[in-house]
Design an enzyme around this catalytic site. Sequence first.
Site, PDB file in Angstrom:
ATOM      1  N   GLN A 184      49.374 -16.806  26.578  1.00  0.00           N
ATOM      2  CA  GLN A 184      49.091 -15.697  27.510  1.00  0.00           C
ATOM      3  C   GLN A 184      48.609 -16.290  28.831  1.00  0.00           C
ATOM      4  O   GLN A 184      47.561 -16.936  28.868  1.00  0.00           O
ATOM      5  CB  GLN A 184      47.990 -14.818  26.901  1.00  0.00           C
ATOM      6  CG  GLN A 184      47.455 -13.731  27.800  1.00  0.00           C
ATOM      7  CD  GLN A 184      46.014 -13.369  27.440  1.00  0.00           C
ATOM      8  OE1 GLN A 184      45.311 -14.161  26.820  1.00  0.00           O
ATOM      9  NE2 GLN A 184      45.571 -12.194  27.836  1.00  0.00           N
TER      10      GLN A 184
ATOM     11  N   SER B  76      44.700 -15.427  33.196  1.00  0.00           N
ATOM     12  CA  SER B  76      43.596 -15.944  34.015  1.00  0.00           C
ATOM     13  C   SER B  76      44.077 -16.967  35.023  1.00  0.00           C
ATOM     14  O   SER B  76      44.980 -17.762  34.746  1.00  0.00           O
ATOM     15  CB  SER B  76      42.549 -16.607  33.117  1.00  0.00           C
ATOM     16  OG  SER B  76      42.082 -15.712  32.151  1.00  0.00           O
TER      17      SER B  76
ATOM     18  N   SER C  24      45.424 -20.873  26.475  1.00  0.00           N
ATOM     19  CA  SER C  24      45.375 -21.402  25.104  1.00  0.00           C
ATOM     20  C   SER C  24      46.783 -21.626  24.582  1.00  0.00           C
ATOM     21  O   SER C  24      47.662 -20.768  24.748  1.00  0.00           O
ATOM     22  CB  SER C  24      44.657 -20.415  24.176  1.00  0.00           C
ATOM     23  OG  SER C  24      43.381 -20.122  24.655  1.00  0.00           O
TER      24      SER C  24
ATOM     25  N   GLU D 143      44.238  -7.977  22.304  1.00  0.00           N
ATOM     26  CA  GLU D 143      43.518  -9.253  22.243  1.00  0.00           C
ATOM     27  C   GLU D 143      42.103  -9.040  21.701  1.00  0.00           C
ATOM     28  O   GLU D 143      41.616  -9.802  20.874  1.00  0.00           O
ATOM     29  CB  GLU D 143      43.454  -9.874  23.639  1.00  0.00           C
ATOM     30  CG  GLU D 143      42.686 -11.188  23.677  1.00  0.00           C
ATOM     31  CD  GLU D 143      42.741 -11.864  25.048  1.00  0.00           C
ATOM     32  OE1 GLU D 143      42.924 -11.147  26.057  1.00  0.00           O
ATOM     33  OE2 GLU D 143      42.614 -13.096  25.097  1.00  0.00           O
TER      34      GLU D 143
ATOM     35  N   GLU E 131      29.811  -9.248  29.032  1.00  0.00           N
ATOM     36  CA  GLU E 131      29.392  -8.317  30.103  1.00  0.00           C
ATOM     37  C   GLU E 131      30.507  -7.307  30.392  1.00  0.00           C
ATOM     38  O   GLU E 131      30.251  -6.112  30.581  1.00  0.00           O
ATOM     39  CB  GLU E 131      29.058  -9.091  31.390  1.00  0.00           C
ATOM     40  CG  GLU E 131      27.767  -9.905  31.324  1.00  0.00           C
ATOM     41  CD  GLU E 131      27.936 -11.201  30.526  1.00  0.00           C
ATOM     42  OE1 GLU E 131      29.082 -11.651  30.327  1.00  0.00           O
ATOM     43  OE2 GLU E 131      26.911 -11.749  30.078  1.00  0.00           O
TER      44      GLU E 131
HETATM   45  C1  FAD Z   1      38.303 -20.660  24.781  1.00  0.00           C
HETATM   46  C2  FAD Z   1      38.943 -19.812  25.842  1.00  0.00           C
HETATM   47  C3  FAD Z   1      40.276 -19.481  25.729  1.00  0.00           C
HETATM   48  C4  FAD Z   1      40.896 -18.722  26.733  1.00  0.00           C
HETATM   49  N1  FAD Z   1      42.221 -18.449  26.600  1.00  0.00           N
HETATM   50  C5  FAD Z   1      42.860 -17.766  27.581  1.00  0.00           C
HETATM   51  C6  FAD Z   1      44.268 -17.553  27.501  1.00  0.00           C
HETATM   52  O1  FAD Z   1      44.938 -17.972  26.561  1.00  0.00           O
HETATM   53  N2  FAD Z   1      44.883 -16.906  28.519  1.00  0.00           N
HETATM   54  C7  FAD Z   1      44.186 -16.426  29.589  1.00  0.00           C
HETATM   55  O2  FAD Z   1      44.802 -15.806  30.460  1.00  0.00           O
HETATM   56  N3  FAD Z   1      42.838 -16.614  29.700  1.00  0.00           N
HETATM   57  C8  FAD Z   1      42.160 -17.284  28.713  1.00  0.00           C
HETATM   58  N4  FAD Z   1      40.804 -17.493  28.803  1.00  0.00           N
HETATM   59  C9  FAD Z   1      40.105 -17.064  30.026  1.00  0.00           C
HETATM   60  C10 FAD Z   1      39.158 -15.900  29.822  1.00  0.00           C
HETATM   61  O3  FAD Z   1      39.866 -14.688  29.651  1.00  0.00           O
HETATM   62  C11 FAD Z   1      38.250 -15.865  31.072  1.00  0.00           C
HETATM   63  O4  FAD Z   1      37.484 -17.028  31.049  1.00  0.00           O
HETATM   64  C12 FAD Z   1      37.354 -14.648  31.086  1.00  0.00           C
HETATM   65  O5  FAD Z   1      38.086 -13.465  31.265  1.00  0.00           O
HETATM   66  C13 FAD Z   1      36.272 -14.748  32.200  1.00  0.00           C
HETATM   67  O6  FAD Z   1      36.841 -15.089  33.420  1.00  0.00           O
HETATM   68  P1  FAD Z   1      36.214 -16.292  34.300  1.00  0.00           P
HETATM   69  O7  FAD Z   1      36.115 -17.486  33.395  1.00  0.00           O
HETATM   70  O8  FAD Z   1      37.040 -16.413  35.522  1.00  0.00           O
HETATM   71  O9  FAD Z   1      34.741 -15.850  34.640  1.00  0.00           O
HETATM   72  P2  FAD Z   1      34.292 -14.859  35.818  1.00  0.00           P
HETATM   73  O10 FAD Z   1      35.169 -13.647  35.809  1.00  0.00           O
HETATM   74  O11 FAD Z   1      34.203 -15.629  37.085  1.00  0.00           O
HETATM   75  O12 FAD Z   1      32.856 -14.426  35.332  1.00  0.00           O
HETATM   76  C14 FAD Z   1      31.685 -15.235  35.561  1.00  0.00           C
HETATM   77  C15 FAD Z   1      30.489 -14.464  35.019  1.00  0.00           C
HETATM   78  O13 FAD Z   1      30.323 -13.229  35.766  1.00  0.00           O
HETATM   79  C16 FAD Z   1      30.286 -12.111  34.879  1.00  0.00           C
HETATM   80  N5  FAD Z   1      30.939 -10.955  35.495  1.00  0.00           N
HETATM   81  C17 FAD Z   1      32.117 -10.964  36.167  1.00  0.00           C
HETATM   82  N6  FAD Z   1      32.433  -9.708  36.566  1.00  0.00           N
HETATM   83  C18 FAD Z   1      31.442  -8.898  36.129  1.00  0.00           C
HETATM   84  C19 FAD Z   1      31.211  -7.489  36.220  1.00  0.00           C
HETATM   85  N7  FAD Z   1      32.056  -6.678  36.850  1.00  0.00           N
HETATM   86  N8  FAD Z   1      30.083  -6.989  35.626  1.00  0.00           N
HETATM   87  C20 FAD Z   1      29.205  -7.814  34.980  1.00  0.00           C
HETATM   88  N9  FAD Z   1      29.383  -9.160  34.879  1.00  0.00           N
HETATM   89  C21 FAD Z   1      30.485  -9.693  35.427  1.00  0.00           C
HETATM   90  C22 FAD Z   1      31.026 -12.586  33.652  1.00  0.00           C
HETATM   91  O14 FAD Z   1      30.640 -11.851  32.501  1.00  0.00           O
HETATM   92  C23 FAD Z   1      30.632 -14.058  33.557  1.00  0.00           C
HETATM   93  O15 FAD Z   1      29.384 -14.185  32.916  1.00  0.00           O
HETATM   94  C24 FAD Z   1      40.158 -18.257  27.830  1.00  0.00           C
HETATM   95  C25 FAD Z   1      38.800 -18.576  27.942  1.00  0.00           C
HETATM   96  C26 FAD Z   1      38.188 -19.358  26.956  1.00  0.00           C
HETATM   97  C27 FAD Z   1      36.727 -19.690  27.094  1.00  0.00           C
END
Ligand code: FAD
Length: 399
Positions: free
Chosen positions: A119, A122, A154, A237, A368
Amino acid sequence: MSQVREIDVEPEAHVSALVEGLLAEHPPATTPARDFLGAQFDAGLAWVHFPVGHGGLGYGPKLQRLINERLADAGAPSAYPRNPIGHGMGAPTVVAHGSEAQQTRYLRPLFTGEEIWCQMFSEPGAGSDVASLSCTATRDGDEWTLNGQKVWTSLAHVARFGMIIARTDPEQPKHKGLTYFVVDMHAPGVDVRPLRQITGDAEFNEVFLADVRVPDAERLGDVGDGWRVSLTTLMNERVSIGGSIPPREGGVIREALKVWRRDGLTDPVKRDELVKLWIDAEVIRLTNIRASQLRSSGTPGPEGSVGKALSAEHNKAVMSFVVDLLGAGGMLYSSYDGGSTANAMVWDVPQRGFLRMRANSIEGGTTEIMKNILGERVLGLPGDVRVDKELPWRDVPRN
Ligand SMILES: Cc1cc2nc3c(=O)[nH]c(=O)nc-3n(C[C@H](O)[C@H](O)[C@H](O)COP(=O)(O)OP(=O)(O)OC[C@H]3O[C@@H](n4cnc5c(N)ncnc54)[C@H](O)[C@@H]3O)c2cc1C
């Protein structure tokens, strides 16, 4: 292929007879896994709520649990652990939004595990707010050209196909200018680079897309309707990550009980903690059973996000407890040289589980964000602040 069942017997009796027939004709002990899974798909026992001819029988999804239990008891194989994204998210998205040709092409090899899916949502600048993403798809006749970067993808290193959302109209507000495609991960211009995680493994990757050509026939849903299609993927998901229904004392809590019993522990304070975690595990299990009973086929609702948030925090708490129980031994971890892994959920020792589960409250949407969904869609609380919702994407400041 017909979407309508051509049988007129009670679904449960029909399904039971099919399971018996499958096991008799393809004994799991002597049938290669791929052949067994192909036969299961052809019998309509892969996803019983899918249409006839596409791995299902058009019945309600509740019967799948019965099928899975019977097959597991008989020692039948499952490709789910190798292809969790395909099974949990790819298949429901293809069946909900794919053409007849796409369903025919993709579903069978996805189910048997011959073709792994990933997928690609991100991006470095778009995670929680994934609709703000920057990867572009530009139309060129019967094809599209994709350019951009995805991250945390992933299983991209073993995937044959990737689900992707890309921006096709920057003049539209962020949710409206997106389109959804299935990308051949072996196509020229797709560059997959592994990322090492806290466990030492590299189960996820960066993916760079440079002038990747995608036929228009591999679009899922209408042009500009990618957000609606992606919600099917995202809601599935959450159920896939947080909605599992292990047997009582199964799942993660089993690890705590295993160590407790193995080491003959008796500390009353620790026992209090263990009982509390056990009760939480049971409450989450029963909540997930209730949610699955209420769910009809189609895109799951906010209950998937609630289950996801609860199980993420619970998994982390249980594994912290287990590592505590291990005392000084809990600090020992054999090696951080895991390299790439083809199984997103592999954890063979408690220390690895402890490290891997730190990600549960991030992957598939953070806790969150799950709480925002719970607040807005279940409790009816005021919405999050969304200042860029109506602005053309092109005009939204970003770094
Ligand atoms: C092990 C693992 C596997 C993954 N696999 C995939 C995959 O296969 N495909 C894919 O597309 N993605 C994947 N991801 C990505 C995952 O979906 C994102 O990491 C996740 O959605 C958070 O996005 P970010 O890391 O950019 O954090 P950010 O969005 O930058 O968030 C940073 C912090 O701010 C908080 N925050 C952000 N917006 C808000 C809000 N509106 N209200 C309150 N708090 C908020 C968040 O909760 C977090 O604590 C994976 C992540 C991990 C850790």
